[in-house]
Design a protein around this motif. Sequence first.
Motif, short mmCIF file in Angstrom:
data_model
loop_
_atom_site.label_atom_id
_atom_site.label_comp_id
_atom_site.label_asym_id
_atom_site.label_seq_id
_atom_site.Cartn_x
_atom_site.Cartn_y
_atom_site.Cartn_z
N GLY A 117 -2.85 8.58 -4.23
CA GLY A 117 -4.02 8.34 -3.43
C GLY A 117 -5.07 8.94 -2.75
N ARG A 149 -5.62 5.37 5.73
CA ARG A 149 -5.63 4.02 6.23
C ARG A 149 -4.08 3.04 7.05
NH1 ARG A 149 -6.88 -0.48 1.42
NH2 ARG A 149 -8.70 1.06 1.55
N ASP A 185 -8.90 9.03 2.06
CA ASP A 185 -9.00 7.63 2.48
C ASP A 185 -7.69 6.37 2.41
OD1 ASP A 185 -10.98 8.69 3.44
OD2 ASP A 185 -12.50 7.47 2.00
N GLU A 186 -7.32 6.35 1.87
CA GLU A 186 -6.06 5.56 0.97
C GLU A 186 -4.63 5.68 2.08
OE1 GLU A 186 -6.13 3.02 -2.76
OE2 GLU A 186 -5.92 5.29 -2.59
N TRP A 187 -4.81 6.88 2.65
CA TRP A 187 -2.92 6.96 3.60
C TRP A 187 -3.46 7.28 4.99
CZ3 TRP A 187 1.16 9.18 1.68
CH2 TRP A 187 1.38 8.95 0.50
N LEU A 233 0.86 4.04 -2.37
CA LEU A 233 0.49 5.62 -2.52
C LEU A 233 1.57 6.15 -3.42
CD1 LEU A 233 -1.34 5.33 0.65
CD2 LEU A 233 -2.31 5.69 -0.97
N LEU A 243 0.66 -1.84 0.37
CA LEU A 243 0.30 -0.11 0.23
C LEU A 243 0.47 1.03 -0.14
CD1 LEU A 243 -3.41 1.10 0.22
CD2 LEU A 243 -2.25 1.19 3.27
#
Lengths: 660, 368
Positions: B312, B319, B315-317, B307, B303
């Motif tokens: 990204g 996470r 939200d992905e950061w 990123l 992940l």
Amino acid sequence: MFVEAGHFALALALGLSLIQFVVPLWGARANDPVLMSVGRATGLAVFACIAFAFMALTIAYVTSDFSVVNVVENSHSAKPLIYKISGVWGNHEGSMLLWVLILALCGAVVALARNSIPLRLQANTLAIQGAITIAFLLFILLTSNPFTRIVPAPAEGQDLNPLLQDPGLAIHPPLLYIGYVGFSISFAFAIAALIDGRIDAVWARIVRPWTLGAWAFLTLGIAMGSYWAYYELGWGGWWFWDPVENASLMPWLAGTALLHSTVVMEKRDALKVWTILLAILTFSLSLLGTFLVRSGVLTSVHSFAVDPERGTFILVILILFIGGSLALFAWRAPLLKQGGLFAPVSRESALVVNNLFLATACATVLIGTLYPLALEVVTGEKISVGPPFFNFTFLPLIIPLLLLLPLGQTLAWKRGNFLGTAQRLYMVFGISLVVTMAIFAFEHGGPVAAPLGIGLGVYLVLGSFNEIVARSWSRGTPLAVAWHKAANLPRSTWGAVLAHAGVGLTVIGIAATAWGVEGLATVRVGDRIKAGDYEARLERVVPRMEANYRDDVAVFTIFRQGRELGSLESMKRLYVTRGMPTTEAGIMTVGLGQVYVSLGEVAADGSVGVRLYHKPLVLLIWIGSLVMALGGGVSLMDRRLRIGAPVRAKMVPAAAVPAE
Amino acid sequence: MVIWIILLLMTAAAVMAVLWPLSRHRTPTAEQLDPDTQFYREQIAEIERDRERGVLLASEAEAAKAEAGRRLLRATGMMADASATLGEPALRRRRAASTLALSVIPIIALALYGAYGSPQLLTHPPRERAEGQQGSLDLVTAVSQIEAHLAQNPQDGRGWEVVAPVYLRMGRIEDAVKAYEAAVRYLGPSADRLSNYGEVMVLAKDGLVSSEAQKVFEQAVELDNTSPKARYYLAVAAEQDGRLDKAKQAYADLLASSPEGAPWAEVVKQRLAGLGVAQPVVAGQENAPQIGADDIARMVSGLAERLETQGGSPDEWARLIRSYAVLGQHDKARATVERARQVLAQDDAGLKAIDATARELKLTDAGP
């Protein structure tokens, strides 16, 4: 057990279609009827295998067998039975399986035609059909397998996308796919003719029912999809020039052109090469549509770039079939014998003009659909090409086509007489003009486009039926005789008249949207919202539970100019498994128009955002499409040969009654 | 075994479909050999019928007939060549086609099915599936009954408490959180109820013990300081915050006060092992199915790499930051917060989300 047997049947079908591709082609080259007849047997066997696979998947859905990944991702045990079944094709993998099922069904029907198709043509056609089947079976088995299992099986599925839990979805894709895939048969016949180097009226007679049937189903499929978008998406629009819609419109436009040029070919033995090219282009556009919808390229070019497996696969299929068939066309078409001649003013020429307009219109839609994608690939900029572009480019092409339609329909075969034809239409034209003026005078203040468009629609409907009148009645004929003559006209004539009148009805429906009115307000119980003459009063908002969703139901009473018409329910629905909300518009039909209520947010204090639309004559859009498809069906019923009686060179007095 | 016989029969039927037409002699009909002549003859007959019915005028019929006649003349003499059904070459072709069918069909079918199918499921059908399915159907009816009841009597705390674990089992975690919250509100706090409530809050945040959840657990421990679930999650919270000594102590205390063979003992021991405290290996433990720490680390670094290279969403950061925090890698978590702030500098909403995550994870204070 069924699931695994279905999976195996799909793999068997691939092996069989390989035989279906190789052996009949070889037989046709060696002129060996025994090898050629293998095409028929394999065509039927492939269909049996794919039908079994499809049944196995359907059983898995109906029994909620959550050991199948596809079922887990798209089903839920609490879903009503009909959506369990329609869920089979409500997802990528299943819809591709439906695609090849219909493909194989078409192949089986060709295989069953024992005596009506020449052996060589049948063998070559089935071989091409086999090649298409191979490509798509490989696509399914390698990249989109619906039979993948999961162990241990989850206890519950993730439910079908709520937007798709609707009767519209249950029938829309099958109709559309029968249309798309039906054109694959026209394509296969065209390639077979190119391989054999022979094409004539016999070919046209065999292909016509396929084109006609595919076209009628595609018409129904598009109309169904449009109506579904209208009532399910809650925006009140019926056509958005969305790439997915364009993907089905393009084959329809090309297919309409193909339909008309096949008629010329069967009746007059002319336009052969052009017909072949159209058959190739129509199916190519069907494939392109499949690529656009199935590769994910539309959601984002980047999502396609991240997970390119499926998209690349379809792209390869696309290049292989379109490139291959066009190359074959370039090589073999010059060898085809040219057919009948015709004068510049004749029914044939009119149909050429029709074809040119349709092909150009199709090209505009193609550009409008692909340009944003190309731009995004090259510069990374995301633009959307919307209604303004299509209104500026598509409409100027379609309106002259529609204006010429009744004229072309009245022209004689081989040698026509423009003035004589125009004379026969002056009544039609006059009535339409009067109608336009009357509406304009009556509805003063409204948009100008509406009366003009309605006038055009009336002109089309009357122009179509003028054909029947002209052929069965002349001054002095008793009505009973005329009636008898009209009833005696070939069903193919009635089919054409109905289909053209259907176009007119749709045009009226579209033009009337200019009169639509809209009201937007936040209301509480007892409040009213107004749109034109219509008013809606919010009576109450009540919750309601169903097996897999819960509704907030708003009950409205509808008034027209203060008079109560009845009540309707508009809903805000939440599908619990996916936690996804949808709007279910409340629709009340008043005559041919509709009152449409769509809910926005329901606030905590009980007030609701409401949109109220009144759409006069809106139903005509879809009724017209139904009439078009009905016309196709009526013409399909006519098993007789089509005859276009030519006008002889010596007799062209202005008042002569042209044939047919 | 039965299934293999079925698959075998299916293959045999498919091969037979090809062999059967190859074994038959058939002579094509005149129409198939010479379709054109036939077509124009029919067309002339059709014109005649139309004239009789009055659809065509006599003159039109004549013109059409003359044209069809011309085409008929042209078509005769274009009859297809005599077909080659007999003789040595024809036999050889048939044999070759049969061999092709006999080899290609089974090989392709078996190869593809072998590669993508699940034949092992055939011999050992997952029997428990059938029972589970029956159960889930009953469950769904039961849940909808309870839901209907609760819609009428939303203050029935017992109903909420009954339905909450069912929601959890069905994967409806958000609903489970709401149900436990209602249960606590209407039935009043108890250690069990609170620790269950806290647990679903943790599950809803992908394993992260948020500050709200921590408060709930603390309240549970106040009511009953032996509650193992609450104590466990408080230890996890301490581990996430980087107070590793406190976490170790808490885990050790929990283990010491647990009865022999307590179901949570294994998990606590793993946690301790993860913190570097040696534990005696219990026989059979190494066979227990679990996702290894390596797998998790690999997923997280995947992940992170994605990123970094492709960017990204906020939200992905968030996470990724959370994942580092859960793994106890606070330096990396803080570095990721900085990095995310740089990348999302243009995105106000994104920045707020990152700051909120950082606050929640207590990453904003200097030092652990």
